[in-house]
Design a protein around this motif. Structure first.
Motif, PDB file in Angstrom:
ATOM      1  N   ALA A  13       0.833  -1.200   0.000  1.00  0.00           N
ATOM      2  CA  ALA A  13       0.000   0.000   0.000  1.00  0.00           C
ATOM      3  C   ALA A  13       0.871   1.255   0.000  1.00  0.00           C
ATOM      4  N   LEU A  14       2.108   1.137   0.485  1.00  0.00           N
ATOM      5  CA  LEU A  14       3.044   2.261   0.486  1.00  0.00           C
ATOM      6  C   LEU A  14       4.114   2.129  -0.601  1.00  0.00           C
ATOM      7  N   GLY A  15       3.867   1.236  -1.553  1.00  0.00           N
ATOM      8  CA  GLY A  15       4.831   1.082  -2.641  1.00  0.00           C
ATOM      9  C   GLY A  15       6.065   0.294  -2.257  1.00  0.00           C
ATOM     10  N   ALA A  16       5.965  -0.513  -1.169  1.00  0.00           N
ATOM     11  CA  ALA A  16       7.058  -1.409  -0.787  1.00  0.00           C
ATOM     12  C   ALA A  16       6.715  -2.818  -1.267  1.00  0.00           C
ATOM     13  N   PHE A  17       7.718  -3.685  -1.310  1.00  0.00           N
ATOM     14  CA  PHE A  17       7.489  -5.086  -1.678  1.00  0.00           C
ATOM     15  C   PHE A  17       7.497  -5.891  -0.385  1.00  0.00           C
ATOM     16  N   GLY A  18       6.301  -6.237   0.104  1.00  0.00           N
ATOM     17  CA  GLY A  18       6.197  -7.016   1.336  1.00  0.00           C
ATOM     18  C   GLY A  18       5.706  -8.405   1.013  1.00  0.00           C
ATOM     19  N   VAL A  70     -20.320   1.444   0.016  1.00  0.00           N
ATOM     20  CA  VAL A  70     -19.548   0.399  -0.657  1.00  0.00           C
ATOM     21  C   VAL A  70     -18.089   0.797  -0.469  1.00  0.00           C
ATOM     22  N   THR A  71     -17.243  -0.144  -0.072  1.00  0.00           N
ATOM     23  CA  THR A  71     -15.908   0.192   0.432  1.00  0.00           C
ATOM     24  C   THR A  71     -14.800  -0.602  -0.275  1.00  0.00           C
ATOM     25  N   PRO A  72     -13.540  -0.248   0.002  1.00  0.00           N
ATOM     26  CA  PRO A  72     -12.429  -1.020  -0.570  1.00  0.00           C
ATOM     27  C   PRO A  72     -12.521  -2.526  -0.249  1.00  0.00           C
ATOM     28  N   LYS A  73     -13.080  -2.879   0.910  1.00  0.00           N
ATOM     29  CA  LYS A  73     -13.243  -4.309   1.223  1.00  0.00           C
ATOM     30  C   LYS A  73     -14.112  -5.000   0.173  1.00  0.00           C
ATOM     31  N   ASP A  74     -15.154  -4.287  -0.291  1.00  0.00           N
ATOM     32  CA  ASP A  74     -16.023  -4.871  -1.312  1.00  0.00           C
ATOM     33  C   ASP A  74     -15.259  -5.043  -2.627  1.00  0.00           C
ATOM     34  N   ILE A  75     -14.342  -4.098  -2.900  1.00  0.00           N
ATOM     35  CA  ILE A  75     -13.525  -4.225  -4.120  1.00  0.00           C
ATOM     36  C   ILE A  75     -12.686  -5.500  -4.051  1.00  0.00           C
ATOM     37  N   ILE A  76     -11.990  -5.678  -2.944  1.00  0.00           N
ATOM     38  CA  ILE A  76     -11.075  -6.822  -2.880  1.00  0.00           C
ATOM     39  C   ILE A  76     -11.859  -8.137  -2.818  1.00  0.00           C
ATOM     40  N   LEU A  77     -13.012  -8.148  -2.187  1.00  0.00           N
ATOM     41  CA  LEU A  77     -13.820  -9.382  -2.198  1.00  0.00           C
ATOM     42  C   LEU A  77     -14.269  -9.694  -3.629  1.00  0.00           C
ATOM     43  N   GLU A  78     -14.648  -8.652  -4.372  1.00  0.00           N
ATOM     44  CA  GLU A  78     -15.035  -8.857  -5.774  1.00  0.00           C
ATOM     45  C   GLU A  78     -13.866  -9.443  -6.578  1.00  0.00           C
ATOM     46  N   VAL A  79     -12.672  -8.873  -6.359  1.00  0.00           N
ATOM     47  CA  VAL A  79     -11.500  -9.360  -7.102  1.00  0.00           C
ATOM     48  C   VAL A  79     -11.224 -10.833  -6.765  1.00  0.00           C
ATOM     49  N   ILE A  80     -11.266 -11.157  -5.474  1.00  0.00           N
ATOM     50  CA  ILE A  80     -10.972 -12.537  -5.058  1.00  0.00           C
ATOM     51  C   ILE A  80     -12.048 -13.491  -5.586  1.00  0.00           C
ATOM     52  N   GLY A  81     -13.292 -13.022  -5.570  1.00  0.00           N
ATOM     53  CA  GLY A  81     -14.383 -13.835  -6.113  1.00  0.00           C
ATOM     54  C   GLY A  81     -14.166 -14.146  -7.586  1.00  0.00           C
ATOM     55  N   ILE A 126      -8.744   6.421  -3.314  1.00  0.00           N
ATOM     56  CA  ILE A 126      -8.801   5.515  -2.159  1.00  0.00           C
ATOM     57  C   ILE A 126      -7.730   5.920  -1.152  1.00  0.00           C
ATOM     58  N   ASN A 127      -8.124   6.132   0.094  1.00  0.00           N
ATOM     59  CA  ASN A 127      -7.153   6.606   1.089  1.00  0.00           C
ATOM     60  C   ASN A 127      -6.230   5.470   1.557  1.00  0.00           C
ATOM     61  N   MET A 128      -5.276   5.799   2.419  1.00  0.00           N
ATOM     62  CA  MET A 128      -4.283   4.804   2.824  1.00  0.00           C
ATOM     63  C   MET A 128      -4.942   3.615   3.525  1.00  0.00           C
ATOM     64  N   ASP A 129      -5.955   3.866   4.355  1.00  0.00           N
ATOM     65  CA  ASP A 129      -6.638   2.752   5.021  1.00  0.00           C
ATOM     66  C   ASP A 129      -7.186   1.763   3.988  1.00  0.00           C
ATOM     67  N   GLY A 130      -7.828   2.309   2.972  1.00  0.00           N
ATOM     68  CA  GLY A 130      -8.416   1.459   1.929  1.00  0.00           C
ATOM     69  C   GLY A 130      -7.356   0.713   1.142  1.00  0.00           C
ATOM     70  N   ARG A 131      -6.236   1.377   0.876  1.00  0.00           N
ATOM     71  CA  ARG A 131      -5.155   0.718   0.132  1.00  0.00           C
ATOM     72  C   ARG A 131      -4.567  -0.433   0.948  1.00  0.00           C
ATOM     73  N   LEU A 132      -4.489  -0.209   2.254  1.00  0.00           N
ATOM     74  CA  LEU A 132      -3.973  -1.282   3.126  1.00  0.00           C
ATOM     75  C   LEU A 132      -4.917  -2.486   3.080  1.00  0.00           C
ATOM     76  N   THR A 133      -6.232  -2.218   3.062  1.00  0.00           N
ATOM     77  CA  THR A 133      -7.210  -3.306   2.965  1.00  0.00           C
ATOM     78  C   THR A 133      -7.014  -4.096   1.667  1.00  0.00           C
ATOM     79  N   LEU A 134      -6.856  -3.385   0.566  1.00  0.00           N
ATOM     80  CA  LEU A 134      -6.691  -4.052  -0.737  1.00  0.00           C
ATOM     81  C   LEU A 134      -5.455  -4.953  -0.737  1.00  0.00           C
ATOM     82  N   CYS A 135      -4.311  -4.365  -0.329  1.00  0.00           N
ATOM     83  CA  CYS A 135      -3.047  -5.122  -0.405  1.00  0.00           C
ATOM     84  C   CYS A 135      -3.008  -6.234   0.631  1.00  0.00           C
TER      85      CYS A 135
END
Ligand code: SF4
Lengths: 176, 425
Positions: free
Chosen positions: B136-141, B178-189, B211-220
């Motif tokens: 989410a911060l552009g690092a490789f974790g 509708v939130t970033p969590k819904d985005i990532i669930l859609e992607v995983i689905g 999408i703010n940092m909280d949302g980006r953290l959820t996605l990644c």
């Protein structure tokens, strides 16, 4: 390089066996290998931990080991000394864990179709070949790079680290 | 052939090239790379310390590059955990570890991010599968095992296979609730639990900027639930704003080459996205909330490294303000970190949640791990904002866990059954 060949009986399971099934989170406190081994595969098969023998193989479907990096699994493996794990595919984290623990792993898309629980198999991890002695059949898996096979043969990360520090100490002593 | 080879690199490729001292690396290539940081928590940490000692390593490679944080079973739930914690504390002292966070700080992944220890361009292999969220911060974790963490602590480096990159192109804008969590669930689905296996998953497109940092953290964070090696968002102003005041260290922003090669591109129109729910016992078993609405629940959980952040508790409070949770429901809220705890406290979010009937737990993993607090009994049903719903994950093997956004969890807590949060706007 030495060849990595193992022979043993198999235990077969399905797709998407996750780490909460392989080693439930309630045992995260445990740090004794023998104790951890009592719970391996508990979420899928209670018989496994009771009957598994040294050298046995796990054979599984797709995405084996998805989920957490759960230390107890590595304790259990350390104790059980399995022959190896052959899966149609592995979760990335789990696959790496096995290599770092010196557990032979092989991906083989046909393994579930061609091997059943209780079969006697012989696996050459160095070239990816599986001989099913029970069914008199040879199947091919995906060969791993030599450096990874070497890593597995030498026992994974810890023996490597031990070696580095042992020679470090020796070097220091010799240099006075 | 040569022409092809000269194609641009993705962020994931570039970071691995940089850290292995090469000008370029190709997807599929094996490299040995130097890590910038590694992390551990209490449940892995005690085994890590034991393994480290058995290996006979005198000193860790760099006492400033190891984050140790007690977060899973905190405060200690039994004597064994207590002595495991003490073993870790003793190790921290012996090794003079600079970044140690005791039981009061929160989930190790978030604490590491909030303290400014995760910065763009870093390579962070850590002892937790959800290290993917550092992207989410552009690092490789990425997650590594205990023996590998010991190897890393001894040598500072590890082998890696350079992943190919999959792009998730997000466009349009999210509807209310509708939130970033819904985005990532859609992607995983769509992609399924092994759909991004061994790959870097990059979230990009115009909508990512919103999408703010909280949302980006959820996605990644949840990229690993489809098998990804890491999640990535290209650093931008949001990244810089987030880091301001958190670090005075220099860092190197790594961006994609304009002609970077992607293995696959998946596009998602956020304007038509509905709240999503993943059904027990598989994360990739995803449906729209309306397909499961009405399912009765016993427990609702808002927390975890996926959704225990300020934005998550806040959207729950928007729904719960002036309302009470259902008579037969328990709502458990677990701020991810001390920072979130204090901010939600100061901004009145916690008060709304408490008034509505929620139990607020101390920062940490809490009910997500099903070992200390909020453990489910036989036959119980929980709707959770966490990331995994595997059988037995939150307690009894005979319990069921549905995964959803904090908004859907809060709305469901009010009605006592799975509920579309859009009705609460
Ligand atoms: S919140 Fe849950 S998934 Fe995240 S680190 Fe803690 S136990 Fe793991």
């Amino acid at each position: 390089m030495d060849e990595l060949i193992r022979k043993g009986r198999t235990w077969k399971y399905g797709d998407n066996v996750d780490t909460d099934q392989i080693y439930p989170s309630k045992y995260m406190d445990i740090h004794e290998p023998a104790e951890a081994a009592k719970h391996l595969m508990e979420g899928v098969d209670l018989q496994f931990a009771l009957e598994v023998r040294k050298g046995d193989f796990l054979v599984t479907g797709r995405n084996f080991g998805l989920g957490s990096i759960r230390g107890g699994i590595h304790l259990a493996f350390e104790h059980l000394k399995l022959g190896g794990i052959i899966a149609e595919s592995f979760s990335r984290g789990f696959f790496r864990n096995c290599i770092s623990e010196g557990i032979p792993v092989l991906e083989c898309s046909e393994v579930c179709a061609k091997v059943d629980t209780g079969d006697l198999i012989e696996v050459n991890f160095s070239n990816g070949e599986i001989i099913n002695h029970t069914k008199n059949e040879i199947i091919k898996g995906k060969k791993l790079p030599d450096f990874i096979i070497e890593k597995i043969i030498s026992g994974g990360s810890i023996p490597l680290v031990k070696k580095i520090f042992a020679s470090d100490l020796k070097g220091r002593r010799e240099n006075g | 052939m040569n022409e092809l080879k000269k194609k641009g690199m993705t962020i994931a490729q570039k970071i691995l090239a940089l850290k292995s001292g090469k000008r370029r690396v190709e997807a599929g290539e094996f490299v040995e790379a130097n890590a910038d940081l590694t992390i551990t928590n209490d449940t892995s940490g005690h085994l890590l310390v034991r393994t480290f000692r058995q290996a006979g390593i005198p000193r860790i490679w760099d006492s400033e590059k190891f984050v140790v944080c007690l977060d899973h079973l905190v405060p200690a739930n039994n004597p064994q955990t207590a002595s495991n914690h003490n073993l870790i504390r003793q190790f921290v002292q012996e090794q003079n570890i600079k970044h140690f966070f005791d039981i009061n700080e929160g989930i190790h992944l978030h604490v590491t991010v909030e303290k400014g220890l995760v910065r763009p361009g870093m390579l962070i292999p850590g002892n937790d599968s959800h290290c993917t969220m550092f992207g989410a911060l552009g690092a490789f974790g990425t997650g590594i095992s205990i023996p590998e963490t010991v190897e890393l602590l001894a040598t500072g480096k590890l082998w890696f296979k350079v992943p190919s990159t999959m792009k998730i192109d997000l466009f349009g804008s999210l509807s209310q609730m509708v939130t970033p969590k819904d985005i990532i669930l859609e992607v995983i689905g769509r992609l399924k639990a092994d759909g991004a296996m061994y790959k870097a998953v990059e979230f990009s497109g115009d909508a990512v900027k919103t999408i703010n940092m909280d949302g980006r953290l959820t996605l990644c964070n949840m990229a690993v639930e489809m098998g990804a090696k890491t999640g990535i968002v290209e650093p931008d102003e949001t990244t810089m704003d987030y880091l301001k005041g958190r670090t005075d260290q220099q860092f190197h922003i790594v961006k994609n080459d304009p002609d970077a090669v992607y293995e696959r591109i998946e596009s998602i129109d956020l304007s038509t996205l509905e709240p999503k729910v993943s059904l027990p016992h598989r994360v990739d078993n995803v449906v729209s909330v309306n397909e499961v609405k009405g399912v009765k629940i016993n427990q609702a959980f808002i927390g975890s490294c996926t959704n225990g952040l300020f934005s998550d508790l806040k959207i729950a409070a928007q729904i719960l303000q002036g309302r009470r949770i259902g008579a037969s429901v328990r709502l458990i809220v677990n701020p991810a970190s001390k920072e979130v705890y204090l901010k939600t406290l100061n901004e009145g979010v916690l008060e709304i949640l408490i008034e509505s009937g929620a139990v607020i737990c101390n920062p940490g993993c809490g009910a997500c791990i099903g070992a200390t607090k909020g453990v489910l009994g036989e036959g119980e049903v929980c709707i959770s904002s966490a990331n995994r719903n595997f059988r037995g994950r939150m307690g009894s093997d005979e319990a069921k866990v549905f995964l959803a956004s904090p908004a859907t969890v809060a709305a469901s807590a009010v009605t006592g059954e799975i509920t579309d949060p859009r009705g609460f706007v």
